[in-house]
Design a protein around this motif. Structure first.
Motif, mmCIF file in Angstrom:
data_model
loop_
_atom_site.group_PDB
_atom_site.id
_atom_site.type_symbol
_atom_site.label_atom_id
_atom_site.label_comp_id
_atom_site.label_asym_id
_atom_site.label_seq_id
_atom_site.Cartn_x
_atom_site.Cartn_y
_atom_site.Cartn_z
ATOM 1 N N THR A 41 -48.944 -2.123 -10.090
ATOM 2 C CA THR A 41 -48.787 -0.699 -10.356
ATOM 3 C C THR A 41 -49.766 0.081 -9.486
ATOM 4 O OG1 THR A 41 -48.123 -1.137 -12.631
ATOM 5 C CG2 THR A 41 -48.853 1.099 -12.130
ATOM 6 N N VAL A 42 -49.274 1.131 -8.833
ATOM 7 C CA VAL A 42 -50.118 1.939 -7.951
ATOM 8 C C VAL A 42 -49.944 3.421 -8.277
ATOM 9 C CG1 VAL A 42 -50.144 0.275 -6.051
ATOM 10 C CG2 VAL A 42 -48.312 1.977 -6.175
ATOM 11 N N GLU A 43 -50.960 4.196 -7.951
ATOM 12 C CA GLU A 43 -50.889 5.654 -7.975
ATOM 13 C C GLU A 43 -51.027 6.142 -6.552
ATOM 14 O OE1 GLU A 43 -53.992 6.774 -10.651
ATOM 15 O OE2 GLU A 43 -52.731 6.545 -12.439
ATOM 16 N N PHE A 44 -50.307 7.216 -6.201
ATOM 17 C CA PHE A 44 -50.295 7.645 -4.802
ATOM 18 C C PHE A 44 -49.934 9.121 -4.708
ATOM 19 C CE2 PHE A 44 -46.125 6.207 -6.010
ATOM 20 C CZ PHE A 44 -45.243 7.093 -5.419
ATOM 21 N N THR A 45 -50.343 9.707 -3.580
ATOM 22 C CA THR A 45 -49.896 11.052 -3.242
ATOM 23 C C THR A 45 -48.751 10.943 -2.247
ATOM 24 O OG1 THR A 45 -51.543 11.222 -1.479
ATOM 25 C CG2 THR A 45 -52.159 12.059 -3.665
ATOM 26 N N LEU A 46 -48.060 12.038 -2.036
ATOM 27 C CA LEU A 46 -46.800 12.014 -1.272
ATOM 28 C C LEU A 46 -46.928 12.721 0.067
ATOM 29 C CD1 LEU A 46 -43.712 11.373 -1.319
ATOM 30 C CD2 LEU A 46 -43.400 13.658 -2.303
ATOM 31 N N ARG A 47 -46.365 12.131 1.092
ATOM 32 C CA ARG A 47 -46.109 12.757 2.382
ATOM 33 C C ARG A 47 -44.617 12.621 2.669
ATOM 34 N NH1 ARG A 47 -50.593 13.055 6.033
ATOM 35 N NH2 ARG A 47 -52.246 14.094 4.848
ATOM 36 N N ILE A 48 -44.056 13.600 3.346
ATOM 37 C CA ILE A 48 -42.632 13.549 3.706
ATOM 38 C C ILE A 48 -42.527 13.407 5.212
ATOM 39 C CG2 ILE A 48 -40.436 14.778 3.632
ATOM 40 C CD1 ILE A 48 -41.425 16.203 1.129
ATOM 41 N N SER A 49 -41.781 12.408 5.666
ATOM 42 C CA SER A 49 -41.664 12.133 7.098
ATOM 43 C C SER A 49 -40.840 13.204 7.789
ATOM 44 C CB SER A 49 -41.015 10.763 7.311
ATOM 45 O OG SER A 49 -39.637 10.819 6.992
ATOM 46 N N THR A 50 -40.828 13.151 9.131
ATOM 47 C CA THR A 50 -40.048 14.116 9.915
ATOM 48 C C THR A 50 -38.561 13.988 9.643
ATOM 49 O OG1 THR A 50 -40.006 12.533 11.747
ATOM 50 C CG2 THR A 50 -41.763 14.182 11.758
ATOM 51 N N ARG A 51 -38.147 12.860 9.078
ATOM 52 C CA ARG A 51 -36.737 12.665 8.732
ATOM 53 C C ARG A 51 -36.468 12.996 7.262
ATOM 54 N NH1 ARG A 51 -34.691 6.963 10.838
ATOM 55 N NH2 ARG A 51 -36.552 6.224 9.708
ATOM 56 N N GLY A 52 -37.486 13.563 6.614
ATOM 57 C CA GLY A 52 -37.302 13.988 5.230
ATOM 58 C C GLY A 52 -37.358 12.861 4.220
ATOM 59 N N GLN A 53 -38.012 11.759 4.577
ATOM 60 C CA GLN A 53 -38.085 10.606 3.678
ATOM 61 C C GLN A 53 -39.474 10.493 3.062
ATOM 62 O OE1 GLN A 53 -36.886 7.347 6.179
ATOM 63 N NE2 GLN A 53 -34.735 7.965 6.202
ATOM 64 N N PRO A 54 -39.574 9.999 1.819
ATOM 65 C CA PRO A 54 -40.868 9.944 1.121
ATOM 66 C C PRO A 54 -41.756 8.821 1.638
ATOM 67 C CG PRO A 54 -39.175 8.925 -0.234
ATOM 68 C CD PRO A 54 -38.462 9.486 0.971
ATOM 69 N N GLN A 55 -43.029 9.132 1.830
ATOM 70 C CA GLN A 55 -44.020 8.154 2.257
ATOM 71 C C GLN A 55 -45.259 8.280 1.383
ATOM 72 O OE1 GLN A 55 -44.796 8.857 6.416
ATOM 73 N NE2 GLN A 55 -42.917 7.851 7.089
ATOM 74 N N ALA A 56 -45.812 7.152 1.003
ATOM 75 C CA ALA A 56 -47.049 7.159 0.223
ATOM 76 C C ALA A 56 -48.226 7.439 1.136
ATOM 77 C CB ALA A 56 -47.231 5.810 -0.476
ATOM 78 N N HIS A 57 -49.124 8.284 0.671
ATOM 79 C CA HIS A 57 -50.277 8.649 1.499
ATOM 80 C C HIS A 57 -51.556 8.016 0.938
ATOM 81 C CE1 HIS A 57 -52.890 10.671 4.177
ATOM 82 N NE2 HIS A 57 -53.313 11.594 3.313
ATOM 83 N N GLN A 58 -52.188 8.621 -0.018
ATOM 84 C CA GLN A 58 -53.366 8.030 -0.653
ATOM 85 C C GLN A 58 -52.890 7.124 -1.792
ATOM 86 O OE1 GLN A 58 -55.084 11.948 -1.459
ATOM 87 N NE2 GLN A 58 -56.879 11.332 -0.270
ATOM 88 N N VAL A 59 -53.180 5.846 -1.666
ATOM 89 C CA VAL A 59 -52.660 4.866 -2.622
ATOM 90 C C VAL A 59 -53.821 4.171 -3.323
ATOM 91 C CG1 VAL A 59 -51.127 2.880 -2.940
ATOM 92 C CG2 VAL A 59 -50.699 4.490 -1.071
ATOM 93 N N PHE A 60 -53.727 4.072 -4.642
ATOM 94 C CA PHE A 60 -54.776 3.447 -5.445
ATOM 95 C C PHE A 60 -54.152 2.395 -6.361
ATOM 96 C CE2 PHE A 60 -55.793 7.871 -4.593
ATOM 97 C CZ PHE A 60 -57.047 7.763 -3.992
ATOM 98 N N LEU A 61 -54.827 1.281 -6.464
ATOM 99 C CA LEU A 61 -54.354 0.184 -7.306
ATOM 100 C C LEU A 61 -54.761 0.432 -8.762
ATOM 101 C CD1 LEU A 61 -53.037 -2.665 -7.396
ATOM 102 C CD2 LEU A 61 -55.320 -3.606 -6.993
ATOM 103 N N VAL A 62 -53.804 0.336 -9.659
ATOM 104 C CA VAL A 62 -54.082 0.450 -11.095
ATOM 105 C C VAL A 62 -54.458 -0.934 -11.616
ATOM 106 C CG1 VAL A 62 -53.149 1.053 -13.355
ATOM 107 C CG2 VAL A 62 -52.490 2.388 -11.335
ATOM 108 N N GLN A 63 -55.679 -1.055 -12.097
ATOM 109 C CA GLN A 63 -56.195 -2.355 -12.510
ATOM 110 C C GLN A 63 -55.557 -2.827 -13.820
ATOM 111 O OE1 GLN A 63 -58.142 -4.212 -10.659
ATOM 112 N NE2 GLN A 63 -58.411 -2.641 -9.080
ATOM 113 N N GLU A 64 -55.373 -4.138 -13.914
ATOM 114 C CA GLU A 64 -54.869 -4.738 -15.146
ATOM 115 C C GLU A 64 -55.953 -4.687 -16.222
ATOM 116 O OE1 GLU A 64 -51.868 -6.288 -15.574
ATOM 117 O OE2 GLU A 64 -51.117 -6.141 -13.523
ATOM 118 N N SER A 65 -55.565 -4.498 -17.451
ATOM 119 C CA SER A 65 -56.528 -4.543 -18.542
ATOM 120 C C SER A 65 -56.830 -5.989 -18.903
ATOM 121 C CB SER A 65 -55.996 -3.803 -19.766
ATOM 122 O OG SER A 65 -54.961 -4.548 -20.384
#
Length: 499
Positions: A55-79
């Motif tokens: 499981t990850v948390e991330f912010t969004l960037r949109i490519s020049t073709r209008g497609q979603p790309q993950a920008h800042q990505v963080f790993l959600v640690q297991e409990s």
């Protein structure tokens, strides 16, 4: 729904990630509704330790073709509770030993000039004769006519025509009588009290634990994505290895620290890393209170450095697969004879059309292992080769080794995936091989058949065999394990001829 770039944080599942390709995809329901596709993530954005199923948390960037790309990505640690629960969920049915004490009887009739057709020795215990090899003659004829009761190397002749309890007397009866009713024991011959002190034993495990880079929803679309999470699966691997508590552990596709697999406190180890940025490696670990490294040390082999002969007529792209092998010489600390054993493990290439490459890799590996150290060889690993294929036959017929599961190879399953090929795949492709001249099997882990796996999952007879990777098992491969006894050197007698 219109979605804009910004600092909004989304949550998703790393659906796939290939270090070799340099990218992966994140499954995020909110963004899939907006864009109709998964979110692309470049390897530079993937946090350390992340793999498919995380499981990850991330912010969004949109490519020049209008497609979603993950920008800042963080790993959600297991409990911690999640990991404890995963470890407790390991299927103990796959960690159950079955005793190898099965008896069977054959009857052969000698005629003038006939050969019994077996090599035997009398030094492997006082109660019976160890079958070292079957070489034609009456026994091979029996094997052809009785495929379910074949005499095999490693079996023991414990009674002939009622003569029992003395190897020399059993031998004399075989040589003198014309009709031989022979009772044989498959597996371990119980030593006498005098013999027991000089027969040290050790437990060996071999297991392909499935590297995170290969545990993707693309490969296992029928598996709950949460099951693919690397921390969860590693917790289960550690729990299974702790349950087995083997003296020697041979692992393939290891992509994490041995501490995560619970192998640091009691074990020493050596490794062979796959080249060119591949994430996984082969590992041999041994309990340091029971074993120590012999004078020969350890040695790794990269098969790409050993091209096949020109007669193969293949280009480097065909045989350069980045596969490796590993061997180490170990000495039992408690053995008064200070005898050494050679433990070897490998993971051969997997591509279906490269059977010739697997055969050559195994040839190169055994050549290295047989010259490396002690002749007391244990060779195990993921050979990606089913019984009776060329690599399997190379070991079975020309190397003086015996498969620990030779009597059940046609039915046993060590690897399954219900989603590859039409009808899925389920077969034995993992092995533990040993020299019957030096070892006897005391017991081994039970391996299920296709029917057993279907019954466990409550699926129909004609359905594909269920994928082993599941909530209760962390890999698409089962662990193999045997308990072996190290015997005194074997003096092989000549093949028996009868005038």
């Amino acid at each position: 729904m219109e979605m804009e770039e910004g600092q909004q944080v989304f949550t998703g599942l790393l659906k796939s990630f290939s270090p070799k390709d340099g990218y992966g995809f994140i499954a995020c329901p909110v963004l899939f509704d907006a864009f109709g596709r998964d979110v692309y993530v470049h390897q530079d954005k993937v946090p350390h330790g992340a793999c498919a199923g995380c499981t990850v948390e991330f912010t969004l960037r949109i490519s020049t073709r209008g497609q979603p790309q993950a920008h800042q990505v963080f790993l959600v640690q297991e409990s911690a509770d999640d990991l404890i629960g995963a470890a407790q969920a390991v299927n103990k049915d796959y960690l159950t030993f079955a005793s190898d004490m099965s008896h069977y009887t054959i009857v052969v009739h000698k005629k003038k000039g006939s050969r019994l057709g077996i090599d035997v020795d009398t030094t492997h215990g006082t109660a019976g004769l160890l079958v070292d090899a079957v070489k034609g003659g009456l026994v091979e004829e029996w094997n052809k006519n009785h495929p379910l009761m074949k005499v095999q190397a490693g079996d023991h002749i414990i009674e002939v025509n009622g003569v029992v309890g003395d190897a020399q007397a059993v031998l004399a009866e075989c040589q003198s009588a014309n009709r031989l009713s022979m009772r044989l024991l498959r597996g371990r011959l119980e030593p006498s009290n005098d013999d027991r002190s000089c027969l040290p034993s050790l437990q060996v495990v071999s297991w392909n634990v499935l590297a995170g880079a290969y545990a993707s929803l693309k490969m296992y679309p029928n598996v709950d994505p949460a099951i693919l999470r690397a921390p969860r699966r590693r917790a289960q691997v550690a729990a299974a290895l702790a349950h087995l508590s083997a003296d020697v552990i041979c692992l393939q596709e290891v992509d994490c620290s041995l501490e995560e697999l619970g192998l640091c406190a009691e074990y020493d180890s050596c490794t062979a890393q796959r080249p060119q940025g591949r994430c996984d490696r082969c590992v041999i670990a041994w309990k340091r209170d029971r074993l120590e490294v012999g004078k020969a040390g350890h040695r790794a082999i990269l098969f790409d450095d050993h091209p096949p002969p020109a007669a193969f007529e293949c280009v480097p792209a065909h045989y350069e697969t980045g596969n490796v092998g590993l061997a180490v010489e170990l000495r039992l600390r408690s053995d008064p004879g200070k005898r050494c054993i050679t433990v070897a493990t490998t993971h051969l290439c997997w591509e279906p059309h490269k059977m010739d490459v697997r055969a050559w890799q195994l040839h190169a590996f055994f050549s290295m292992v047989s010259r490396f150290a002690s002749p007391r060889i244990l060779l195990c690993g993921d050979l990606n080769s089913q019984p009776r294929t060329q690599p399997h036959q190379f070991l079975a017929q020309g190397c003086g080794l015996v498969s620990a599961y030779q009597d059940m190879e046609s039915d046993a399953v060590t690897n399954s995936n219900a989603n590859v090929n039409p009808g899925g795949f389920a077969a034995m492709i993992d092995y533990i091989w040993y020299s019957p001249k030096w070892f006897s099997i005391r017991k081994r882990l039970h391996l299920p058949s296709c029917d057993e796996l279907r019954a466990q999952a409550n699926v129909m007879e004609n359905d594909p065999v269920p994928t082993l990777l599941s909530a209760g098992w962390p890999s698409d491969h089962l662990a193999l394990s045997v308990v072996l006894e190290l015997a005194n050197p074997v003096m092989v007698m000549d093949d028996w001829d009868f005038d």
